[in-house]
Write an enzyme that holds these catalytic residues in place. Sequence first.
Site, PDB file in Angstrom:
ATOM      1  N   CYS A  44       0.822  -1.224   0.000  1.00 14.12           N
ATOM      2  CA  CYS A  44       0.000   0.000   0.000  1.00 14.12           C
ATOM      3  C   CYS A  44       0.849   1.264   0.000  1.00 14.12           C
ATOM      4  CB  CYS A  44      -0.893   0.047   1.229  1.00 14.12           C
ATOM      5  SG  CYS A  44      -2.191  -1.162   1.178  1.00 14.12           S
ATOM      6  N   CYS A  79      15.292   2.870  -2.876  1.00 17.14           N
ATOM      7  CA  CYS A  79      13.971   3.173  -3.436  1.00 17.14           C
ATOM      8  C   CYS A  79      13.183   3.860  -2.322  1.00 17.14           C
ATOM      9  CB  CYS A  79      13.288   1.919  -3.964  1.00 17.14           C
ATOM     10  SG  CYS A  79      12.970   0.675  -2.718  1.00 17.14           S
TER      11      CYS A  79
END
Lengths: 80, 358
Positions: B179, B319
């Site tokens: 999510c 990331c």
Amino acid sequence: MRTFSVICFGMMAEWAEGSHQELKLEEPATVRDVRKAAEQRWPRIQGITYRVAVNQRLAHDAEIVLQTDEIALMPPFAGG
Amino acid sequence: MRYSRQTTLPEVGTQGQKRLADARVLMVGAGGLGCPALLYLAAAGVGTIGIIDGDVVDVTNLQRQVLYSPADVGRMKAEAAQERLSGLNPDIRIIPFTENLTPANALDILGGFDLVIDGTDNFATRYLLNDACVKLGIPFIYGAIHRFEGQVSVFNYNGGPTYRCLFPDPPAQGQIPNCAEAGVLGVLPGIIGTLQATEALKVLLAIGRPLSGRLWVTDLLTNSAQTISFGRDDAQVTKAMDIDLTDSFPTSFCSSDQTISPAGFVARLAAGDEFNVLDVREYHETPRPDLADLTCIPLGQLADRMDQLPTDRPLLVCCQHGPRSLQAIAILKELGFPQELINLKGGMAALHKQLTDT
């Protein structure tokens, strides 16, 4: 070659750029042929974990698919 | 009196209410799915509810994790949830576990419960949960979400199929975003978590037809749903039964050879170590910490643009939260990148926090 309708769920829809897609397959076609055609058309899904459902039932790779079948490509979902 | 609206149902009655009062249900993860599920299970009078979550409430949780208020930010979720639910129903027992489910504690913790609800947000815990439930013979109510889509099923119930019968092996790390990476509208876990609570009540009351052997899949954007049936795969059940829980989710998926925490990275910079940094996020993603020797190449372009990377120092790969950088490292290794590759644990989000907190 005949046209088969394919519904893509989750990330598959993003990689295929749309949830409702069409694939061209030689008949008779199996679930394995669906996978091959999908992976050729959308190389991003190569190596991705997903299952194929035919007429709302999980299908094995050797099963035959018909043009009238409802074919779905289903990856696992991570979120919770 | 409290339960009269449900005991009036012939399917529940006073006997059913007693079954609920005697039931012990464990919620694994008190996040987007856990919050709505817990609210309804507590309100319905499930007698013992365990909540396991090793995380604290973050301000970005409040949009969907409806048990928590701004005052809870920074508190352990399991404790904040316990407090809220005890206020909602003081007659039930709530047991918080302020830790994550691990191969070491899974069997001990799960063993004290009759039914488990999966509110996890990652594959490692989900496979661990599946294998532990199979070993212990406990049914579990599965739920998972992706953007506007959700999946629900009931696994390991009365000899029915398990999660591995549906997806035999975990996807490689970074294949499927969670999510935090993909985004989610709060109502989706609200719906999926509430449906999980519904299936839990059906199993506990032994009424209706639980979603065993069937995967319910919905897409809120089109308001469409499908129920996909599937069977038990005995080989997958045996695999879960025999596996050592430390192997439920191969560690090569969770950690690269070299991982460094944001604190460790900052310390090594301060000590004079030099790195090149690769950010594999999309260009729109933030935060963007101010780093020297930074190259930005989104993951999807990495294989084609590897020649743009400097090779004079070890390469720190980042990331947003960690999974994509692991995938980037796998790609670079496969292409023979000639330098040491180090994964930044927790990604730019964690590094930004480290840099702004210190």
